[in-house]
Design an enzyme around this catalytic site. Structure first.
Site, PDB file in Angstrom:
ATOM      1  N   LYS A 210       0.842  -1.204   0.000  1.00 49.36           N
ATOM      2  CA  LYS A 210       0.000   0.000   0.000  1.00 49.36           C
ATOM      3  C   LYS A 210       0.877   1.253   0.000  1.00 49.36           C
ATOM      4  CE  LYS A 210      -3.846  -2.393   2.114  1.00 49.36           C
ATOM      5  NZ  LYS A 210      -4.535  -2.821   3.338  1.00 49.36           N
TER       6      LYS A 210
ATOM      7  N   GLN B 244      -4.618  -1.588   9.542  1.00 52.40           N
ATOM      8  CA  GLN B 244      -4.483  -2.906   8.914  1.00 52.40           C
ATOM      9  C   GLN B 244      -5.073  -3.981   9.830  1.00 52.40           C
ATOM     10  OE1 GLN B 244      -3.256  -3.497   5.704  1.00 52.40           O
ATOM     11  NE2 GLN B 244      -4.060  -5.540   6.094  1.00 52.40           N
TER      12      GLN B 244
ATOM     13  N   ASP C  42     -11.069   3.123   3.930  1.00 54.77           N
ATOM     14  CA  ASP C  42     -11.346   1.684   3.766  1.00 54.77           C
ATOM     15  C   ASP C  42     -12.840   1.439   3.549  1.00 54.77           C
ATOM     16  OD1 ASP C  42      -9.386  -0.214   3.607  1.00 54.77           O
ATOM     17  OD2 ASP C  42      -9.024  -0.322   5.776  1.00 54.77           O
TER      18      ASP C  42
END
Ligand code: NDP
Length: 281
Positions: A53, A97, A120
């Site tokens: 990422k 995460q 997200d």
């Protein structure tokens, strides 16, 4: 029949080139898009995802900050870190995460991220808006799948989509997004009876299960579009939830693993971050 491969890697590269220009434009106007990634603990897969990422951010000019916290971090310490990033005006997106160590409740963490930085798309407000069709950050993997299908000019309206898997991050939202596109959606899961009977009805079959090669030729209607979300390891090699060699003989379109859905997921994360920076600008 041999399926046409839906090349997520190529499409992601094309999209990222376009994003690069947008980022340059934003920068020239004084806004540097920023993404903060929080990694708790030393889970190896998580470390790999976080690295890719960050690399993707660098490639298109997004400023990324990595916040690394130890495996012993308490929930309140993590929440305090999120509060700090919520307040930081140079941060447009915050990503924690997953999975998190067991002393931390994932939902509490997801809900602490300010919805305006929820790149997200996991916050209940983002999910609610997605359900009602309002503009919001869409969850990255499901959104990436829809973008891939549209780019390949695959008709969605009126099609029967069968989703195998009902997780909050993939299965449920991908079904919702396709419902928003006027598809008819069926969900299957571990308690579904006669899975094969269900999947055989799909014009578009989406496998988001996490079981290596479980979707076989017998599960697929000839000519169906098959999207393989699974990322599994078999003898050290990445493979999906779909038995690629079998299914490519019956499907019309198929996503490979790796190089299918995966690269699109990160691309949609970049898109959400840019969108957030544009709002700030
Ligand atoms: P989860 O483990 O959260 O969910 C799996 C789902 O599959 C559950 O709904 C479960 O049912 C269902 N399931 C499990 N076994 C069966 C079975 N035998 N038959 C039918 N349904 C079954 O996984 P995720 O949704 O997070 O991820 C799914 C896969 O996608 C994983 O391989 C993951 O690594 C991958 N992934 C890939 C991404 C990408 O970018 N390409 C991003 C995110 C995930 P039940 O609800 O009843 O337990």
């Amino acid at each position: 029949m041999t399926a046409i491969l839906l090349n997520g890697k190529e499409l992601a590269a094309k999209k990222r080139e376009q994003m690069k220009e947008k980022v340059e434009q934003l920068k020239s106007q004084g806004t540097v898009p920023g993404l903060a990634v929080i990694l708790v603990g030393t889970n190896q897969a998580s470390q790999t995802y976080v690295r890719s990422k960050q690399k993707a951010c660098e490639q298109i000019g997004i400023h990324s900050v990595l916040v690394e916290l130890s495996e012993e971090t308490t929930e309140s310490q993590l929440l305090a870190e999120i509060d700090r990033l919520n307040e930081d005006s140079s941060v447009d997106g915050i990503l924690v995460q997953l999975p998190l160590p067991k002393q931390i409740t994932e939902q509490a963490v997801i809900e602490r991220i300010h919805p305006s930085k929820d790149v997200d798309g996991f916050h209940p407000i983002s999910i609610g808006k997605m359900m009602t069709g309002e503009e919001t950050f869409l969850p990255c993997t499901p959104h990436g799948i829809v973008v891939m299908l549209k780019e390949a000019n695959i008709e969605l309206e009126g099609k029967h989509v069968v989703v195998v898997g009902r997780s909050n991050i993939v299965g449920k939202p991908v079904g919702q997004l396709l419902l928003n596109e006027n598809a008819t959606v069926t969900y299957c899961h571990s308690r579904t009876k006669n899975l094969e009977e269900m999947t055989k009805q799909a014009d578009i079959l989406i496998a988001a299960v996490g079981v290596t090669k479980m979707i076989k030729e017998k599960h697929v209607k000839p000519g169906a579009v098959v999207i393989d979300v699974g990322i599994n390891r078999e003898n050290g090699k990445l493979c999906g939830d779909v038995d690629f060699d079998e299914v490519k003989e019956v499907a019309s379109y198929l996503t490979p693993v790796p190089g299918g859905v995966g690269p699109m997921t990160i691309t949609m994360l970049l898109e959400n971050t840019i969108q957030s920076a544009e709002r700030r600008a």
